[in-house]
Scaffold this motif. Structure first.
Motif, short mmCIF file in Angstrom:
data_model
loop_
_atom_site.label_atom_id
_atom_site.label_comp_id
_atom_site.label_asym_id
_atom_site.label_seq_id
_atom_site.Cartn_x
_atom_site.Cartn_y
_atom_site.Cartn_z
N LEU A 1 0.84 -1.19 0.00
CA LEU A 1 0.00 0.00 0.00
C LEU A 1 0.88 1.25 0.00
O LEU A 1 1.81 1.35 0.79
CB LEU A 1 -0.90 0.01 1.24
CG LEU A 1 -1.83 1.21 1.35
CD1 LEU A 1 -2.99 1.07 0.36
CD2 LEU A 1 -2.37 1.34 2.76
N VAL A 2 0.56 2.20 -0.86
CA VAL A 2 1.18 3.52 -0.82
C VAL A 2 0.36 4.39 0.13
O VAL A 2 0.88 4.98 1.06
CB VAL A 2 1.27 4.16 -2.22
CG1 VAL A 2 1.83 5.58 -2.13
CG2 VAL A 2 2.13 3.30 -3.14
N ARG B 1 -7.54 5.23 12.19
CA ARG B 1 -6.34 5.33 11.37
C ARG B 1 -5.23 4.44 11.93
O ARG B 1 -4.53 3.75 11.18
CB ARG B 1 -5.87 6.78 11.29
CG ARG B 1 -6.80 7.66 10.48
CD ARG B 1 -6.34 9.12 10.46
NE ARG B 1 -5.08 9.23 9.76
CZ ARG B 1 -4.08 10.03 10.15
NH1 ARG B 1 -4.19 10.77 11.24
NH2 ARG B 1 -2.96 10.08 9.45
N GLU B 2 -5.06 4.46 13.25
CA GLU B 2 -4.02 3.64 13.88
C GLU B 2 -4.30 2.15 13.69
O GLU B 2 -3.39 1.38 13.37
CB GLU B 2 -3.92 3.97 15.36
CG GLU B 2 -3.33 5.34 15.62
CD GLU B 2 -3.31 5.72 17.09
OE1 GLU B 2 -3.52 4.83 17.95
OE2 GLU B 2 -3.09 6.92 17.38
N CYS B 3 -5.54 1.76 13.88
CA CYS B 3 -5.94 0.36 13.73
C CYS B 3 -5.71 -0.11 12.29
O CYS B 3 -5.12 -1.17 12.05
CB CYS B 3 -7.41 0.24 14.12
SG CYS B 3 -8.06 -1.41 14.07
N LEU B 4 -6.16 0.68 11.34
CA LEU B 4 -6.02 0.31 9.93
C LEU B 4 -4.56 0.30 9.51
O LEU B 4 -4.12 -0.61 8.79
CB LEU B 4 -6.82 1.26 9.05
CG LEU B 4 -8.33 1.20 9.25
CD1 LEU B 4 -9.01 2.35 8.50
CD2 LEU B 4 -8.90 -0.14 8.82
N ARG C 1 0.05 -2.60 7.66
CA ARG C 1 1.51 -2.63 7.80
C ARG C 1 2.16 -1.39 7.20
O ARG C 1 3.17 -1.48 6.50
CB ARG C 1 2.09 -3.90 7.20
CG ARG C 1 1.52 -5.16 7.81
CD ARG C 1 2.11 -6.40 7.17
NE ARG C 1 1.14 -7.48 7.25
CZ ARG C 1 1.14 -8.52 6.45
NH1 ARG C 1 2.04 -8.66 5.51
NH2 ARG C 1 0.23 -9.46 6.58
N VAL C 2 1.54 -0.24 7.48
CA VAL C 2 2.09 1.05 7.03
C VAL C 2 2.03 2.03 8.19
O VAL C 2 1.40 1.77 9.21
CB VAL C 2 1.30 1.62 5.82
CG1 VAL C 2 1.40 0.69 4.62
CG2 VAL C 2 -0.16 1.90 6.18
N THR C 3 2.65 3.18 8.00
CA THR C 3 2.58 4.22 9.02
C THR C 3 1.24 4.94 8.93
O THR C 3 0.62 4.99 7.86
CB THR C 3 3.74 5.22 8.86
OG1 THR C 3 3.73 5.74 7.53
CG2 THR C 3 5.08 4.54 9.14
N VAL C 4 0.81 5.50 10.03
CA VAL C 4 -0.52 6.09 10.12
C VAL C 4 -0.69 7.28 9.17
O VAL C 4 -1.80 7.57 8.73
CB VAL C 4 -0.85 6.47 11.59
CG1 VAL C 4 -0.05 7.67 12.04
CG2 VAL C 4 -2.33 6.68 11.78
N ASP C 5 0.41 7.93 8.80
CA ASP C 5 0.30 9.08 7.89
C ASP C 5 -0.10 8.67 6.47
O ASP C 5 -0.42 9.52 5.65
CB ASP C 5 1.61 9.87 7.86
CG ASP C 5 2.78 9.07 7.31
OD1 ASP C 5 2.98 7.91 7.73
OD2 ASP C 5 3.50 9.61 6.45
N ARG C 6 -0.15 7.38 6.20
CA ARG C 6 -0.57 6.89 4.88
C ARG C 6 -2.07 6.57 4.83
O ARG C 6 -2.58 6.12 3.82
CB ARG C 6 0.23 5.65 4.49
CG ARG C 6 1.69 5.97 4.24
CD ARG C 6 2.45 4.71 3.89
NE ARG C 6 3.84 5.02 3.64
CZ ARG C 6 4.43 4.91 2.46
NH1 ARG C 6 3.73 4.50 1.42
NH2 ARG C 6 5.70 5.19 2.31
#
Length: 165
Positions: free
Chosen positions: A96-97, A118-121, A126-131
């Motif tokens: 995921l980008v 956002r944190e849960c997703l 497997r990405v940082t929350v800013d994505r």
């Protein structure tokens, strides 16, 4: 990353609301006077997200992967479904980008929960929350959503080959 290797996916889901004690949206439990009517936990945000990811991969939709006619998925935790889709995404060589999700609902109000969503997703993707973007809007009192008889969600994702992310 070659721009032409990136893929976009869009997903949509909707479920009816009924009297209850709470809903799960974006993987977060929200206490309220409603429940989502669904074969699984009815998490429309995650269902739309799964469809967007599967669409970007060209791998069908959530109904094909987790049919509501299959007793194994009765009451399923949508986060488990999402993690299965993410495993398939990675196995196909993609990651995921970013993802952008919109909930359309008169109830429950979710502004206080979007950070936790956002944190849960992000953890499951497997990405940082800013994505991850999560926002909500109402249907301005119109239609079944406006009458608090249902909720809906849209998700848009961008994926790219793992080496380019």
């Amino acid at each position: 990353m070659n721009l032409f290797d990136a893929r976009i996916g869009h997903g949509f889901d909707a479920h009816q609301l009924a009297a209850g004690t709470g809903v799960t949206l974006g993987g977060v439990q929200i206490a309220c006077d409603y429940r989502l009517v669904a074969h699984s936990d009815g998490d429309v945000l995650i269902h739309a997200l799964c469809d967007a990811l599967l669409g970007a991969l060209g791998r069908g939709d959530i109904g094909q992967w987790f049919p509501d006619t299959d007793a194994r998925f009765a009451g399923a935790d949508s986060r488990d479904l999402l993690r299965t889709v993410v495993d398939a995404l990675h196995a196909a060589g993609y990651a995921l980008v970013n993802a952008d999700l919109t909930l359309i609902a008169e109830a429950p109000r979710v502004a206080a929960y979007t950070g936790a969503m956002r944190e849960c997703l992000a953890a499951d993707l497997r990405v940082t929350v800013d994505r991850i973007g999560v926002k909500a809007t109402t249907n301005e009192g119109m239609g079944h959503i406006g009458r608090k008889a249902g909720v809906a969600a849209h998700a848009v994702v961008l994926i790219a080959p793992r080496e380019g992310v």
